[in-house]
Design an enzyme around this catalytic site. Sequence first.
Site: not given
Lengths: 644, 247
Positions: A245, A261
């Site tokens: 990740h 994000r």
Amino acid sequence: MKVVYTDSLVIGGGLAGLRVAIASKNRGLDTLVLSLIPAKRSHSAAAQGGMQASLANSVKSKDDNDWGCDQDVARMFAHTAPKAIRELAGWGVPWSRVRKGDREVVVNAERVTITEEDDDHGLITSRDFGGTKKWRTCYTADGTGHTMLYAMDNKAIELGIPVHERKEAIALIHEGDRCYGAIVRDMITGELIAYVANATTMATGGYGRLYSISTNAIINEGMGAAIALETGKAPLGNMEAVQFHPTAIVPAGILTTEGCRGDGGILRDVDGYRFMPDYEPEKKELASRDVVSRRMTEHIRKGKGVESPYGPHLWLDITLLGREHIEKNLREVKEICEYFLGIDPVKDFIPVRPTQHYSMGGVRTTPKGESPALRGLFSVGEAACWDMHGFNRLGGNSVAETAVAGMIVGEYVADHCLAHDVDIDIGTVRKFFDREQAKIDALLERTEGENVHELKAAMQQVMMDKVGIFRKGGPLAEAVEELKALLERSRNIVVRAKARSANPELEQALRVPRMIKLAICVAKGARDRTESRGAHAREDFPDRNDRDWLSRTLATWPDDDALEPELNYEPLDVMRMEMPPGSRGYGNAKTIEHPDTAKRVAEVEAITASLPDADRHEIQRALMSYELPEKYRGMNERSGVGTA
Amino acid sequence: MTTNGQPKGRTLVFNILRFNPQEKGDKPRMVRYEVEEAPGMTIFIALNHIREQMEPSLQFDFVCRAGICGSCGMVINGRPDLACRTLTTKFPEGEITLMPLPAFELIGDLSVNTGEFMRSVAERVESWIHSEEAKAPDLDVLEERMDPDTADAIYELDRCIECGCCISACGTLRMREKFLGARGFMSVARFMADPRDDRTDADWYEVIGDDDGVFGCMTLLGCEDTCPKDLPHQAKIAYLRRRMVKA
């Protein structure tokens, strides 16, 4: 010898295991769950982001797994996921709901107004997530996994399903091609107990802790997969498929959600420069997880990382989202920053780096969740390679798999129990019991040898350095040899703490040799797979090679003396695929096509063209029919679409 | 525990209660350990360092080590809290005393058995949706609608992680062995707020309408002071009392 008999034994009390137990109990079977910890503490609780389910459309999770998944399984999943969401709503999950009227969201760092229909007010809402085309991630504010796990465990308590806590399965009982339960160690008293069962379900989560830096809970050491491997019969699938990740904090390795994000946060380097648009002009920070992780690593290698005592990192900047947004929608992230970093993400950049996150590999199963080699052994959730993820899992699909696979596989587990008798000789049970007891005795008696913590740390470092985000033939070959040397040394571990009862060092001494075996499966699988696919990125073989590698890796462990697994490959049948392999649309890497691809593409087009009046279900049946338990075959009603 | 390029950190002193009740003849005692502080060090990191380098038998519980699973509740310098998210920089004196949570069965050292207790609370409160429909929902049709604010409000009360801090900080529980405690009351409040649950105030009165229930609370509010998730214990206990008086 203490023996406990049950119909359905479930090892692991997270979402997947509990759901299988509920299915067994509902079919009238005696059911029992084993767990290292109280069930509500399982790693399932950590999923902040959400659960994928199309409450209004179809599977769109194939291109991003790089055509490695089992398409039957993906269909079974997609059809059942809306039912899982609705079932959990009935069991108490307070899913966040649609609010009619206008609301402002951030898409590609721009504010956009969305207007929700009056008709949809109060239905379960969904959000955007990396790598998916449609907004279909259902969630409960910032606590999706937590609320799902609590509802699931409460349901299990309502049904009176016993959870035997602080119990660790250390070996499977098996004979011929049948599994009959497990030898289990009580982590408080140290006593061994034989749990004899008709069906045994492995739901023990992933193997993230093979790596030194992981977002996983510290109990995710892969022990379910390891004891399945040690049967010498049950194969593990795609162990080299390990996801990183992009944004875990440094040094703690705790995840900050993809939502950072998704909501408009950006990545910056040592100079404060936003570098992702240079690498991925179109998708930027919102490219798929494995892609962003690789780009960040490339950028750090160019010397653009921020130095720290824990190695270089980059910055995640969410300051542009503003205080109100962060405190309301990213509360968990704010808490993590405050407690673990002592910073305020409203004003400060967050130190992040790519970190091991998810295990796509695991106990290989059929679409029914059963081991192809050991009947009566099932596996579900992250522990399994049921294979809906292929080589790259999408955000929101981990908890989704647990709940959905739990429903489906749970029915097949019950079918198995109702169709078979437990026909094992007690002498066989004793053989396994005595073998495990002897191993523990030997460990406690040994007075000189290796330090278990040192071996574990060495293994984790090899995995991080040589079997990580970018892989290359040379270092992978070194990794395999170094891990084999560690495995040999691990046969001579000495424990300083000699208590037979609760003894954390003894627990590690039992686990670490098994962890090293899994690590060798990962490293060898990665070494031999001379192509790049999803999260498996070979610098020396950057192309996806369907011609030679459109296959699933199967690892089996020959015997106790072996230092490495045997690898075999299970080809994926292009001619059965509903969606033949295509391009994924990142970077410059090419695809070497499978010889059947063009043929199957033409065939799919011909079949579709020959059925001009058919609905999508008739087309589906013609292209690729798939199996499901009777009770889950019903059509799903969807808002604005009707029952389709 | 030095880190490359960093100046040497301070030396922290940990005083830890040691006792393994499984081993015959073992007696509770406090043991002192010294650990060099590293940047970003939490009690989770320090305890693992002690176990790996000095005391392999030391027992403690961590699972998520991210403040969300509730495994690592312990008494830190006199106050129940989550050890994983407690930075050592929080203690300017550099001395940290760790004790297991009281009120739970001791497994050993800093590890306690909260699981059995929490399951008994769940069974007592029947912490699941009570409704005929929920027993056999039709999974093929659109879900029941729920007001978005109601869903948000339920979630706010559903955030308990069963770490046990409220139970170990409860004065009433010392006096009344069967007292339900703040975790149970929060669970009651959560299901009361849920329109999917059919239970009436009369039903709830059977669960909490006595001195082992909400009328027994002495309002010392250790729960409110120590809850790592900042759940509104004070407000909800007061609310349940008022509602039960009317029931």
